[in-house]
Design a protein around this motif. Structure first.
Motif, PDB file in Angstrom:
ATOM      1  N   UNK A   1       0.959  -1.137  -0.099  1.00  0.00           N
ATOM      2  CA  UNK A   1      -0.079   0.088   0.118  1.00  0.00           C
ATOM      3  C   UNK A   1       0.829   1.187   0.028  1.00  0.00           C
ATOM      4  N   UNK A   2       1.915   1.171   0.760  1.00  0.00           N
ATOM      5  CA  UNK A   2       2.666   2.385   1.027  1.00  0.00           C
ATOM      6  C   UNK A   2       3.566   2.718  -0.476  1.00  0.00           C
ATOM      7  N   UNK A   3       3.916   1.507  -0.992  1.00  0.00           N
ATOM      8  CA  UNK A   3       4.587   1.797  -2.765  1.00  0.00           C
ATOM      9  C   UNK A   3       3.615   2.470  -3.395  1.00  0.00           C
ATOM     10  N   UNK A   4       2.179   1.983  -3.309  1.00  0.00           N
ATOM     11  CA  UNK A   4       1.344   2.584  -4.409  1.00  0.00           C
ATOM     12  C   UNK A   4       1.193   4.073  -4.018  1.00  0.00           C
ATOM     13  N   UNK A   5       0.776   4.415  -2.658  1.00  0.00           N
ATOM     14  CA  UNK A   5       0.759   5.894  -2.308  1.00  0.00           C
ATOM     15  C   UNK A   5       1.846   6.601  -2.949  1.00  0.00           C
ATOM     16  N   UNK A   6       3.235   6.154  -2.766  1.00  0.00           N
ATOM     17  CA  UNK A   6       4.386   6.956  -3.239  1.00  0.00           C
ATOM     18  C   UNK A   6       4.460   7.135  -4.623  1.00  0.00           C
ATOM     19  N   UNK A   7       3.743   6.208  -5.186  1.00  0.00           N
ATOM     20  CA  UNK A   7       3.455   6.452  -6.832  1.00  0.00           C
ATOM     21  C   UNK A   7       2.604   7.540  -7.126  1.00  0.00           C
ATOM     22  N   UNK A   8       1.480   7.522  -6.333  1.00  0.00           N
ATOM     23  CA  UNK A   8       0.475   8.650  -6.579  1.00  0.00           C
ATOM     24  C   UNK A   8       1.078   9.986  -6.157  1.00  0.00           C
TER      25      UNK A   8
ATOM     26  N   UNK B   1       4.870   9.271   4.848  1.00  0.00           N
ATOM     27  CA  UNK B   1       5.849   9.636   3.476  1.00  0.00           C
ATOM     28  C   UNK B   1       6.030  11.006   3.592  1.00  0.00           C
ATOM     29  N   UNK B   2       5.000  11.842   3.662  1.00  0.00           N
ATOM     30  CA  UNK B   2       5.193  13.281   3.437  1.00  0.00           C
ATOM     31  C   UNK B   2       6.192  14.000   4.565  1.00  0.00           C
ATOM     32  N   UNK B   3       6.050  13.389   5.792  1.00  0.00           N
ATOM     33  CA  UNK B   3       7.227  13.912   6.776  1.00  0.00           C
ATOM     34  C   UNK B   3       8.245  13.540   6.629  1.00  0.00           C
TER      35      UNK B   3
ATOM     36  N   UNK C   1       6.535  19.136   9.021  1.00  0.00           N
ATOM     37  CA  UNK C   1       5.435  19.266   8.014  1.00  0.00           C
ATOM     38  C   UNK C   1       4.070  18.620   8.595  1.00  0.00           C
ATOM     39  N   UNK C   2       3.087  19.101   8.645  1.00  0.00           N
ATOM     40  CA  UNK C   2       1.651  18.708   8.978  1.00  0.00           C
ATOM     41  C   UNK C   2       0.799  18.625   7.935  1.00  0.00           C
ATOM     42  N   UNK C   3       0.196  17.373   7.768  1.00  0.00           N
ATOM     43  CA  UNK C   3      -1.000  17.230   6.917  1.00  0.00           C
ATOM     44  C   UNK C   3      -1.990  16.247   7.477  1.00  0.00           C
ATOM     45  N   UNK C   4      -3.301  16.544   7.404  1.00  0.00           N
ATOM     46  CA  UNK C   4      -4.189  15.860   8.064  1.00  0.00           C
ATOM     47  C   UNK C   4      -5.368  15.309   7.144  1.00  0.00           C
ATOM     48  N   UNK C   5      -5.872  14.270   7.706  1.00  0.00           N
ATOM     49  CA  UNK C   5      -7.116  13.786   6.839  1.00  0.00           C
ATOM     50  C   UNK C   5      -8.132  14.939   6.835  1.00  0.00           C
ATOM     51  N   UNK C   6      -8.796  14.959   5.854  1.00  0.00           N
ATOM     52  CA  UNK C   6      -9.781  16.042   5.607  1.00  0.00           C
ATOM     53  C   UNK C   6     -11.080  15.375   5.517  1.00  0.00           C
ATOM     54  N   UNK C   7     -12.367  16.271   5.748  1.00  0.00           N
ATOM     55  CA  UNK C   7     -13.722  15.554   5.725  1.00  0.00           C
ATOM     56  C   UNK C   7     -13.999  14.790   4.560  1.00  0.00           C
ATOM     57  N   UNK C   8     -13.559  14.947   3.439  1.00  0.00           N
ATOM     58  CA  UNK C   8     -13.562  14.378   2.199  1.00  0.00           C
ATOM     59  C   UNK C   8     -13.298  12.786   2.214  1.00  0.00           C
ATOM     60  N   UNK C   9     -12.252  12.658   3.051  1.00  0.00           N
ATOM     61  CA  UNK C   9     -11.849  11.292   3.090  1.00  0.00           C
ATOM     62  C   UNK C   9     -12.879  10.257   3.616  1.00  0.00           C
ATOM     63  N   UNK C  10     -13.628  10.757   4.517  1.00  0.00           N
ATOM     64  CA  UNK C  10     -14.584   9.754   5.170  1.00  0.00           C
ATOM     65  C   UNK C  10     -16.000  10.051   4.647  1.00  0.00           C
ATOM     66  N   UNK C  11     -16.425  10.862   3.920  1.00  0.00           N
ATOM     67  CA  UNK C  11     -17.748  11.057   3.414  1.00  0.00           C
ATOM     68  C   UNK C  11     -18.017   9.875   2.257  1.00  0.00           C
ATOM     69  N   UNK C  12     -16.829   9.629   1.525  1.00  0.00           N
ATOM     70  CA  UNK C  12     -17.037   8.767   0.339  1.00  0.00           C
ATOM     71  C   UNK C  12     -17.398   7.397   0.962  1.00  0.00           C
TER      72      UNK C  12
END
Length: 461
Positions: free
Chosen positions: A309-316, A376-378, A385-396
């Motif tokens: 999973x991590x490898x594919x996220x890195x590709x994205x 990965x981003x940290x 560096x800070x990045x959070x999950x936003x509301x759209x991640x859970x609405x779907x």
């Protein structure tokens, strides 16, 4: 079935003109810096340019110390009350909350039991359309896109209003209550018409529930059998509550302020807000998250294999997978840094619904995606560096678990935000000052007028 406009032929005819559009309209980012123009109404440190004031809601994800952004836990306040307090209040009392939130945003105070009952009665009385409206406005002119159909429905209501251009406060409030009440019917009937005329499905239209609230009516109206559970209605109600408003600076609220400041009618102003929300950089982002998750499911064989999973996220992130944008949709926000309070509230309820509906694997995929993206981003940008999950991640995933089609993802956001737009409209009309910011004129060539016979070098095709 409406006829297509067939733009392909016209596009081929104007192909030779496209270069002029590119050459004579594009402005390089460096030019914005030269003239100290805040591109996207953003300061250099990413904060928003102050353009107005609001009493309705506030969004905060950082503090500023010595000109530097300091990340903090995300905060969303409706009329000064933290969203967590509101949500926990009605959940602990086993009540639906959206109508209470709507009352708070419109009137600036919490309703008593008696005033909330009266407000609910007002909404119930307005959950209907004028005679033949449903047939003439919705069914005879279906649309492939429910958001665009919402706009046409609302514009059509202008015709049925005996004094639509009245901007007195009592008229604005009456229109607001009417739109909040009617929006579940609008999205449901527009959706059913789309399914029938474009997807060849049966046309099933229900009458609204007289005693039901907004969330209950939405589920009742969009489902063929009109059946729903209390748990399903509660989580949809929660989703509506956390999306009801988001400060005056979000794109659709700002559009509402700008358009309302001209003195135009309510229907035109709300349609501008809907047009804004439809965009994938705003409310339409929930569909991008959904598409990305489907792409991940199709390319990652073992969702529980963290390495894969991590490898594919890195590709994205590298722009080598999904839509090649380099973005992990559902991660990051213009204001929130450490946490998005809306996502935090939905996360817990989504887990409970996942266990009930056998979607635990999908839920855990989303939480793993959020955690691994942060890691990965940290690693790439540093521990600060800070990045959070936003509301759209859970609405779907919530919509998936509720069996709600993607066609309704953004329209449901619009249903939630209707009250926020109406509150901002009333606030702006009371200000009675038209918004007229300035632009720097930066011509890219020095044209002089020439008689048409002397013009050369222009190719039309």
């Amino acid at each position: 079935m409406p006829h297509d406009l067939h733009y392909d032929e016209l596009r081929s005819q104007i192909k030779g003109l496209i270069d002029y559009v590119r050459q004579n309209n594009a402005i390089e980012p460096s030019v914005f810096e030269k003239y100290n123009v805040k591109r996207g109404l953003r300061n250099k440190n990413g904060t928003g340019v102050l353009v107005g004031m609001t009493r309705i809601s506030d969004v905060n994800g950082y503090t500023i110390e010595d000109g530097k952004k300091i990340p903090i836990k995300g905060q969303l306040r409706y009329r000064g009350i933290p969203i967590d307090d509101l949500v926990n209040g009605f959940i602990n009392e086993e009540r639906y909350g959206y109508e209470e939130v709507a009352y708070l945003l419109l009137f600036g105070l919490l309703p008593t039991e008696k005033s909330l009952l009266h407000f609910n009665q007002l909404l119930s009385q307005r959950r209907n359309f004028p005679a033949t409206f449903k047939e003439d406005v919705i069914l005879k002119t279906p649309s492939r896109n429910v958001m665009n159909k919402l706009q046409s429905i609302i514009l059509a209501l202008y015709t049925y209003d005996d004094n639509p251009d009245d901007v007195s406060l009592d008229k604005l409030l009456a229109q607001a209550i009417d739109l909040i009440a009617k929006v579940p019917l609008m999205l449901a009937y527009a959706y059913q018409a789309k399914r029938h005329y474009f997807d060849n499905k049966s046309l099933i239209l229900h009458q609204p529930l007289i005693e039901g609230g907004t969330a209950e009516n939405i589920l009742h109206l969009i489902r063929p059998d009109s059946h729903f559970t209390r748990q399903e209605a509660e989580i949809l109600d929660l989703l509506l509550c956390v999306q009801a408003d988001h400060g005056g600076g979000n794109n659709s609220a700002f559009a509402t302020h700008v358009v309302s400041s001209s003195g135009t009618d309510t229907y035109s102003a709300i349609c501008a807000a809907i047009g804004s929300l439809k965009g994938p950089r705003h409310g339409g982002a929930n569909q991008r998250v959904h598409h990305m998750m489907e792409d991940i499911k199709g390319h990652v064989k073992d969702w529980k294999n963290e390495k894969e999973l991590r490898a594919y996220i890195e590709k994205i992130i590298a722009g080598e997978a999904y839509d090649r944008s380099g973005l992990v949709y559902g991660m990051g926000h213009a204001v929130y840094t450490m946490t998005d309070p809306r996502a935090e509230l939905l996360k817990e309820k989504a887990r409970a619904l996942a266990e009930k509906t056998n979607h635990v694997a999908e839920y855990e995929l989303i939480t793993d995606l959020a955690r691994l993206t942060q890691d990965i981003l940290r690693e790439r940008k540093g521990d600060d560096y800070h990045i959070c999950a936003n509301v759209d991640l859970y609405t779907g995933i919530i919509y998936d678990m509720l069996g709600i089609d993607e066609d309704l993802f953004t329209p449901l956001f619009a249903a939630a935000r209707m009250v926020g737009w109406c509150a901002h409209r009333m606030e702006q009309v009371m200000d009675s000052k038209i918004m007229r910011p300035a632009y720097v004129y930066v011509p890219n060539n020095n044209l002089t007028y020439l008689p048409i016979a002397d013009r050369t070098g222009i190719t039309q095709a």
